[in-house]
Design an enzyme around this catalytic site. Structure first.
Site, short mmCIF file in Angstrom:
data_model
loop_
_atom_site.label_atom_id
_atom_site.label_comp_id
_atom_site.label_asym_id
_atom_site.label_seq_id
_atom_site.Cartn_x
_atom_site.Cartn_y
_atom_site.Cartn_z
N ASP A 1 0.66 -1.30 -0.21
CA ASP A 1 -0.04 -0.21 -0.11
C ASP A 1 0.68 1.13 0.07
O ASP A 1 0.41 2.37 0.44
CB ASP A 1 -0.97 0.04 1.27
CG ASP A 1 -1.65 -1.24 1.02
OD1 ASP A 1 -2.28 -1.60 0.24
OD2 ASP A 1 -1.96 -1.87 2.40
N LYS B 1 2.41 2.24 -4.94
CA LYS B 1 3.03 1.69 -6.47
C LYS B 1 2.47 1.96 -7.58
O LYS B 1 3.10 2.40 -8.61
CB LYS B 1 3.28 0.20 -6.04
CG LYS B 1 4.39 -0.19 -5.09
CD LYS B 1 4.63 -1.77 -5.00
CE LYS B 1 3.41 -2.50 -4.39
NZ LYS B 1 3.01 -2.02 -3.00
N GLY C 1 -4.13 -4.26 -4.49
CA GLY C 1 -5.01 -3.30 -4.99
C GLY C 1 -4.33 -1.95 -5.46
O GLY C 1 -3.76 -1.25 -4.65
N HIS C 2 -3.93 -1.80 -6.71
CA HIS C 2 -3.30 -0.66 -7.06
C HIS C 2 -4.12 0.49 -7.38
O HIS C 2 -4.69 0.30 -8.53
CB HIS C 2 -2.20 -0.99 -8.30
CG HIS C 2 -1.25 -1.94 -7.72
ND1 HIS C 2 -0.18 -2.56 -8.56
CD2 HIS C 2 -0.93 -2.29 -6.46
CE1 HIS C 2 0.49 -3.25 -7.69
NE2 HIS C 2 0.15 -3.07 -6.49
N GLN D 1 2.37 -5.71 -3.05
CA GLN D 1 2.61 -5.87 -1.78
C GLN D 1 3.78 -5.22 -1.32
O GLN D 1 4.29 -4.17 -2.19
CB GLN D 1 2.70 -7.45 -1.22
CG GLN D 1 1.41 -8.13 -1.26
CD GLN D 1 1.19 -8.84 -2.48
OE1 GLN D 1 1.74 -9.32 -3.17
NE2 GLN D 1 -0.21 -8.47 -2.96
#
Ligand code: IMP
Length: 422
Positions: free
Chosen positions: A12, A15, A39-40, A223
Site C-alpha cells: 500500500d 506503487k 489493489g493498485h 505488496q
C-alpha cells in the site's frame, strides 16, 4: 533494459500511482508476483481506478502490459477487472498479454484460504482471503494449474482432480466454511471462457526478444518487502517473493539486466492484517494518519494500522532490494504534525541495534525515535521541489543521509499530477 519498482514497507505504498506516472518512459509494464490480493490505485482526470492483477500501465495507449509467470490469476476477479476497463476502450487483446506459466486461483483455493485462516484462530495472518497462499502452495507442491493448461483439451479433468482434492482438504480443517461449489464453478468456468479470449504468451521469451530490440521494461511489484515470503515478518507475510529477486523468477529476467530499482515508501508506515509493527501508534497521531491518509485497504476495505516511519526496517528493505532511487509517498498526510518522529534504532535484548533482528514482535523490540520539526503547509497544490517547506526538506535530507539513496520523487496527493520530481 529492465527497471524495477517495488514497495519497501508492508504494501500500500502507492506503487500503482508511480507506475502510472513512469509508464510514459517505458514500452512494457510487467507484473511479476502476487495476485488479486493487491489493489493498485490510480487517479487521473478526476477518475479513481483500482487494479488488482492487471499492470498499472494499462491506461497508456502505447504500453504493453504483461502478467508474468510469477503472478497468480483468479479468472473471476480478472473478468471483473476487465469489465471495469470497458469504458476506457483499451485494446485489451493486443495491450494485455498473459504468461502461459502464470498459475490459476481456483474457487477452492479461496475456500482453503478461508478454512486455513479460520483454523488458525487468534494466530490468523489476516489474509485478504483471495486464495493466494493455497495457490502458491500448489505451485511449489507441483500440483498447480497454469494458464497454458487451458490450451489443452484435458484442462477440465485437471481442474476436477485438483478441486476434489481441495474439498477433502477443507474437510480436514474441521471448521465451518459455507459454500456452494456448483455456483462458484459456474462463475469460474464462465470467467475461464473470458480469459481464453485474451492473448497468452511465453512471457520470458517475449521479454527476451523485447530486450534484444532495445525496448524499455518496467517490472511492477505488488505488496511490500516486509511481506516477502523469505525476508518479511514471517509468518505474517504473503506467499511470494515481493523483493527484487522476485522479478527475476517472476518474469525470467536475468539479474544483470536490471538497471534501476525504484523503492517506494510512505512518509510514515502502515500495515493491514496481522503481524508485528514496532512503530504502530494507538493514539491520536495514528488516528490522524489513518483519517487524513484515507488508510483503508483497496482490496478488502479494512482500516490500515498506522505509525511513524521505521528506518531500521526501511534500511533493511533498501539493502535487500539494492534500491537505486527512492520515492516518498503521501508527504502531504504529515502536514500539521508539530513533530515528526522517525524510528532510527530498536532496543533489543538490553542494547540498541540498528538492524532488523529475527523477531520484531513488541515484546522483543522497542523503537527508539529521533524527532524532527514538522510543517504545516498544505502540500497538495505544490508543483516544484523548490516549493517544499524547509522542515520537509530537512526530513528528506535526514532520510537520504540515513539510507544513502536519493529520494527522487515526493508524492503530495493521489492524482498523477500531484508528483514532485527532485
Ligand atoms: P494474502 O497474501 O492475501 O494471503 O495476505 C497475507 C498478508 O499480506 C495479510 O496481512 C495481508 O493483509 C497482506 N497483504 C496481501 N496483499 C497486500 C497488499 O496488496 N497490500 C497490503 N497488504 C497486503
Amino acid at each position: 533494459m529492465v527497471d524495477l519498482l517495488l514497495g519497501l514497507q508492508w504494501g500500500d505504498e502507492g506503487k500503482g500511482k508511480i507506475v502510472d506516472v513512469l509508464t510514459k518512459d517505458y514500452d512494457i509494464i510487467a507484473r511479476f508476483q502476487g495476485g488479486p490480493n493487491a489493489g493498485h490505485t490510480l487517479e487521473f482526470d478526476g477518475i479513481k481506478h483500482v487494479l488488482h492483477t492487471i499492470p498499472s500501465g494499462i491506461f497508456h495507449k502505447n504500453a504493453i502490459n504483461i502478467v508474468g509467470n510469477g503472478v497468480v490469476i483468479d479468472p473471476v476477479i480478472f473478468r471483473k477487472e476487465l469489465d471495469n476497463l470497458k469504458k476506457f476502450n483499451i485494446d485489451i487483446v493486443s495491450k494485455l498479454l498473459i504468461s502461459r506459466k502464470a498459475h490459476l486461483i481456483l474457487p477452492t483455493h479461496r475456500l482453503l484460504d478461508a478454512a486455513s485462516e479460520a483454523a488458525k484462530g487468534k494466530a490468523k495472518i489476516g489474509s485478504t482471503l483471495k486464495g493466494i497462499g493455497p495457490t502458491y502452495m500448489d505451485k511449489t507442491g507441483r500440483n498447480g494449474m497454469r494458464v497454458g493448461d487451458l490450451e489443452f483439451s484435458d484442462w477440465k479433468q485437471k481442474y476436477r482432480a485438483l478441486a476434489d482434492k481441495h474439498e477433502a482438504m477443507i474437510g480436514f480443517y474441521n471448521v465451518d466454511v459455507q459454500y456452494d461449489l456448483a455456483e462458484l464453478e459456474t462463475e469460474f468456468f464462465e470467467a475461464i471462457e473470458s480469459l481464453r479470449k485474451l492473448t497468452f504468451i511465453d512471457s520470458e521469451q517475449y521479454l527476451f526478444n523485447a530486450q534484444a530490440e532495445g525496448k524499455k521494461i518496467l517490472a511492477e511489484g505488488a505488496q511490500g518487502s516486509l511481506l516477502d515470503i523469505d525476508f518479511g515478518t514471517y509468518p505474517y507475510v504473503t506467499s511470494s517473493n515481493t523483493t527484487a529477486a522476485g522479478a527475476c523468477t517472476g518474469l525470467g529476467v536475468p539479474p544483470n539486466k536490471i538497471e534501476r530499482v525504484f523503492g517506494i515508501f510512505k512518509a510514515y508506515a502502515t500495515r493491514v492484517g496481522s503481524g508485528p509493527f514496532p512503530t504502530e501508534l494507538f493514539d491520536q497521531d495514528g488516528e490522524t494518519m489513518g483519517r487524513v491518509g484515507n488508510e483503508f485497504g483497496a482490496t478488502t476495505g479494512r482500516p490500515r494500522r498506522c505509525g511513524w516511519l521505521d528506518l531500521v526496517a526501511l534500511k533493511y528493505a533498501v539493502q535487500i532490494n539494492g534500491v537505486t532511487d527512492l520515492m516518498m509517498m503521501k508527504a502531504d498526510v504529515l502536514s500539521g504534525f508539530d513533530k515528526i518522529k522517525v524510528c532510527t534504532a530498536y532496543h533489543y535484548k538490553g542494547e540498541s541495534i540498528d538492524h532488523l533482528p529475527y523477531n520484531i514482535e513488541s515484546n522483543h523490540v522497542t523503537p527508539i525515535y529521533t524527532e524532527l520539526k514538522g510543517w504545516s503547509a498544505d502540500l497538495t497544490k505544490l508543483n516544484h521541489a523548490t516549493d517544499l517547506p524547509k522542515a520537509l526538506n530537512d526530513y528528506i535530507a535526514f532520510l537520504e543521509k540515513e539510507l544513502q539513496v536519493p529520494i527522487k520523487i515526493v508524492s503530495v496527493g493521489p492524482d498523477r499530477l500531484q508528483t514532485i520530481h527532485r
